[in-house]
Design a protein around this motif. Sequence first.
Motif, PDB file in Angstrom:
ATOM      1  N   THR A   1       0.825  -1.206   0.000  1.00  0.00           N
ATOM      2  CA  THR A   1       0.000   0.000   0.000  1.00  0.00           C
ATOM      3  C   THR A   1       0.854   1.249   0.000  1.00  0.00           C
ATOM      4  O   THR A   1       0.589   2.209  -0.745  1.00  0.00           O
TER       5      THR A   1
ATOM      6  N   GLN B   1      -5.904  -3.781  -5.355  1.00  0.00           N
ATOM      7  CA  GLN B   1      -6.037  -2.394  -4.914  1.00  0.00           C
ATOM      8  C   GLN B   1      -6.488  -1.480  -6.048  1.00  0.00           C
ATOM      9  O   GLN B   1      -7.182  -0.500  -5.806  1.00  0.00           O
TER      10      GLN B   1
ATOM     11  N   CYS C   1      -8.127   2.923   3.433  1.00  0.00           N
ATOM     12  CA  CYS C   1      -7.716   1.844   2.535  1.00  0.00           C
ATOM     13  C   CYS C   1      -8.926   1.087   1.996  1.00  0.00           C
ATOM     14  O   CYS C   1      -8.945   0.666   0.831  1.00  0.00           O
TER      15      CYS C   1
ATOM     16  N   GLN D   1      -9.926   0.745  -1.943  1.00  0.00           N
ATOM     17  CA  GLN D   1     -10.211  -0.472  -2.699  1.00  0.00           C
ATOM     18  C   GLN D   1     -11.534  -0.375  -3.435  1.00  0.00           C
ATOM     19  O   GLN D   1     -11.663  -0.838  -4.568  1.00  0.00           O
TER      20      GLN D   1
END
Length: 397
Positions: free
Chosen positions: A156, A187, A348, A352
């Motif tokens: 990430t 991702q 996060c 996504q």
Amino acid sequence: MDQRQVRVLLIEDNPADAKLTSLMLSAAKTTSFHLDICDRLSLGLGRISKGDIDVLLLDLGLPDSQGFATFERAHAVEPSLPVVLLSGLQDEEVAIRAVSVGAQDYLIKGQVESDTLVRTVLFAIERQRKQLAAAPKSNGKILAFFGSKGGVGTTTLALNVATGIAEAHKGVIAVELRADFGTFSLQLGHTPGHDLGDLLELAGDRIGRDEVASRLMEFPWRLKVLFGPQKFRDFRLIEPDKAEALLDHLVQLADYVVLDLPDGWSPASRIAARRCQTGIVVFDNHPVSFSCGKLVLEQLSAAGASHPLLHATLVNRSGALFGLQMSELNIKLGCDILQVIPPAAELCLRSQEAHKPFILVDPESIPSVAVYELVHKLLAQGNLSPSTRPVWSDSVR
């Protein structure tokens, strides 16, 4: 050029001249222009450093800079940015001198019509593009992200740093240098047609520049990606000669190559440690991660990574550094704390869902600002003197 919007920065302190320039550009029939205006060189330099500009229109006489020094200061911030100078008759000799050392063209104020301005701007962009294409390509810089252990957020962080570099108008390729499945595809919400697995089927001496370039996927935010293997049958150890060949060509294709390396040690990790200008070891603030990270640093050193300057970035989730003060961490790691990447679990998840790096989903969030600060520090290093820089993070991998 007429198929997209041309982004123009005008540094001009005279409101009437700025308004006239805006009107002349808006009158263009075949090209759309987006114009940003700064009335001081200092403000303009800050805007240039953010990137996302195609051409600079620069007044040589500004309240905070005059004459040739005005061009020098702007050109030094981003030498690849095409510059068209705006001068008075009294500054024409200065403008000619500036053209001889890097400016693309100059225009005399009060003697310019809309068609001339538009044509000059477009020609300046095209000439700069051809000059850059013809110039010998210098090797790009390798930033290698090593995880202290699994789940600390290496992938990430690498993806978001690469995106931040791309936003700074730098050519960048993010690479999953992994023998097994990489999660860039999850991702980014993209299943690649080609990936690293295709290249690893070739012998090392058959991995050429064209073969590497054809496996890259470019995203709208200017980031190019080489995805890790996506299928089990393509999982295989990356042999040293193949890793060397791959890196040889990648550094010819971009200004920066950002490597996402797996936790654990591998031949590819050893090659990356030796080849990178900056190695970034990613930790979270758990004692196990700290201990693993120290071992990774030892491995990097044994593999030939030069690190006269060590830095760290830390996330402190609990309010206590497992009994250690920041100064003690500096001593135990043998480096200073470089940057803090705050918790970003919710961000996060949103990332996504949006299929974008989180700095694009919410650039004003605290984690995103921290990543941008890290990118700025890395880019500000210029040549990125060889070093190994551990980074603490608790982002979701």
